[in-house]
Enzyme design. Sequence first.
Site, mmCIF file in Angstrom:
data_model
loop_
_atom_site.group_PDB
_atom_site.id
_atom_site.type_symbol
_atom_site.label_atom_id
_atom_site.label_comp_id
_atom_site.label_asym_id
_atom_site.label_seq_id
_atom_site.Cartn_x
_atom_site.Cartn_y
_atom_site.Cartn_z
ATOM 1 N N LYS A 193 -33.753 43.206 48.226
ATOM 2 C CA LYS A 193 -32.925 43.264 49.427
ATOM 3 C C LYS A 193 -33.643 44.092 50.487
ATOM 4 O O LYS A 193 -33.735 45.313 50.390
ATOM 5 C CB LYS A 193 -31.555 43.883 49.162
ATOM 6 C CG LYS A 193 -30.578 43.666 50.327
ATOM 7 C CD LYS A 193 -29.517 44.728 50.429
ATOM 8 C CE LYS A 193 -29.987 45.979 51.121
ATOM 9 N NZ LYS A 193 -30.347 45.786 52.560
ATOM 10 N N GLU A 269 -36.435 56.915 45.863
ATOM 11 C CA GLU A 269 -37.403 57.549 46.760
ATOM 12 C C GLU A 269 -36.650 57.797 48.049
ATOM 13 O O GLU A 269 -36.404 56.874 48.821
ATOM 14 C CB GLU A 269 -38.622 56.644 46.956
ATOM 15 C CG GLU A 269 -39.827 57.376 47.492
ATOM 16 C CD GLU A 269 -39.840 57.447 49.005
ATOM 17 O OE1 GLU A 269 -39.450 58.518 49.530
ATOM 18 O OE2 GLU A 269 -40.199 56.464 49.648
ATOM 19 N N CYS A 303 -41.363 58.822 55.390
ATOM 20 C CA CYS A 303 -40.772 59.911 54.615
ATOM 21 C C CYS A 303 -41.809 60.974 54.289
ATOM 22 O O CYS A 303 -41.465 62.114 53.992
ATOM 23 C CB CYS A 303 -40.124 59.370 53.345
ATOM 24 S SG CYS A 303 -41.237 58.380 52.333
ATOM 25 N N GLU A 400 -34.723 65.197 58.925
ATOM 26 C CA GLU A 400 -35.909 64.345 58.908
ATOM 27 C C GLU A 400 -36.057 63.711 60.296
ATOM 28 O O GLU A 400 -35.244 62.882 60.700
ATOM 29 C CB GLU A 400 -35.765 63.269 57.829
ATOM 30 C CG GLU A 400 -37.056 62.559 57.515
ATOM 31 C CD GLU A 400 -36.936 61.685 56.270
ATOM 32 O OE1 GLU A 400 -37.977 61.399 55.649
ATOM 33 O OE2 GLU A 400 -35.812 61.277 55.919
#
Length: 498
Positions: A193, A269, A303, A400
């Site tokens: 997906k 992750e 990331c 982030e």
Amino acid sequence: MTRTEVAAARATDDVTKVLAGVPRDLFLGGRWVPAANRDRMVVVNPATEEVLTEVADAGARDALAALEAAERAQASWARTPARTRSEILYRAFELTVERTEQLALLMTLEMGKPLADARGEVAYAAEFFRWFAEEAVRIDGGYAHRPDGAARNLQVRQPVGPSLLIIPWNFPLAMGARKLAPAIAAGCVSILKPAPQTPLCSLALAEILAEAGLPDGVLSVVTTSRAADVVTPMLESGIIRKLSFTGSTEVGKLLLAQASRNVLRTSMELGGNAPFLVLEDADLDRAVDAAFHAKMRNMGEACTAANRFFVHASVAEEFAGRLAERMGALTVGDGTHDGVDVGPLIDEPSCEKVRALVDDAVDRGASVLVGGGRLDRPGYFVEPTVLTGTDPGSALTCTEIFGPVAAIQTFTGLDDAIRRANDTEWGLVGYVATQDLDNALNVAERLEVGMVGINSGVVSTPSAPFGGVKQSGLGREGGRIGIDEFLETKYISIPVRP
């Protein structure tokens, strides 16, 4: 026509051909089919804010169809010889490399990164197919004498089973390959997906793997704008035995809760808040180069991007000035054009988030050495930005950033720098710039992260385990142990008569 007009016409023709060559439907059981409800979702070019195309928008009925295809295919695929699985992956590697230009342009159109970066991602994605083609034939087990001598302990490795793979938009080709390759190598069927912003690269991957010889049903690709409608019935079905997710920590926690109901194997992750430490003895040429790549890879939308720079006070001014000079020289624009270094962010909310973080830092006393604004043009463009004097309480130190913003703080004591670097709920990757081996190993061992780059701003490679600690995730992708996430260990006891 002028030379410029000819080049523009050629580029337009290339775009038309690439888009025309990508399927727009769901890939279920080896066939391309429309969504059961016939719904479509748009794919937008973030550099122009224009609609590129439309693809199938799956719902719950399509999820069930994908599950049925996976259930039918799992047993026979698990019995397929490892050499056969390996050869399929080798062919996928070759086909991916052959189609570098088409795949790179497709990626730039739907995600925004400049073509040079997109070509690099195609090569990175292809290497996962080659790496796990080699690992497929090296799945091992064990044989041991029981201490009392009455039996032999045999250990075998077997596929976990049908796997749901959910990938993000920032590396739309590589993330698909990084999850699919070990699943295929291990003998697991998969349902992929992709993110709704970037479905085209996943559809192109399905076409490559089908051409490489992957049997019908071993892979399904379900594109959707309604993730819950598709993912929830899959996780509750009892058919899926493995969930691998790359994305935000917030969504990862929700998926872990859902996966726990059927005790699924999970790999997560998740988010990062990477510290980059520049020690007093650092070679500033290498430190600035490493910092630049750690920050600006993928426009900062990674990331692994360096989020917090801790620079020794004695070198902070020179380091910041040199980094600002390098970032200020970058050309921002549509990644399909020659000479562009930095493409757009993925969407409008991303732009607004980054701009708000910069404004908050400035309000708290940070100085802008370069950048700081948004380009006044169509597309989701933010200027590469360097901030100094960043207050530790600024929102961007605990968020982030996912954008081209380098926020610099200073330190004088190494222990204090490491404490501040570890003062976060995340622990994906950290970086350290130093010429002292003792310092390098000391910092690397004390940082609470899953990966460390020493005098380097890029740590990702298919040959090494990728993953984090704390709220950055569970499990590892890549390296020798990457295939373990898709394998179970079975112990068989064999009595032996004296």
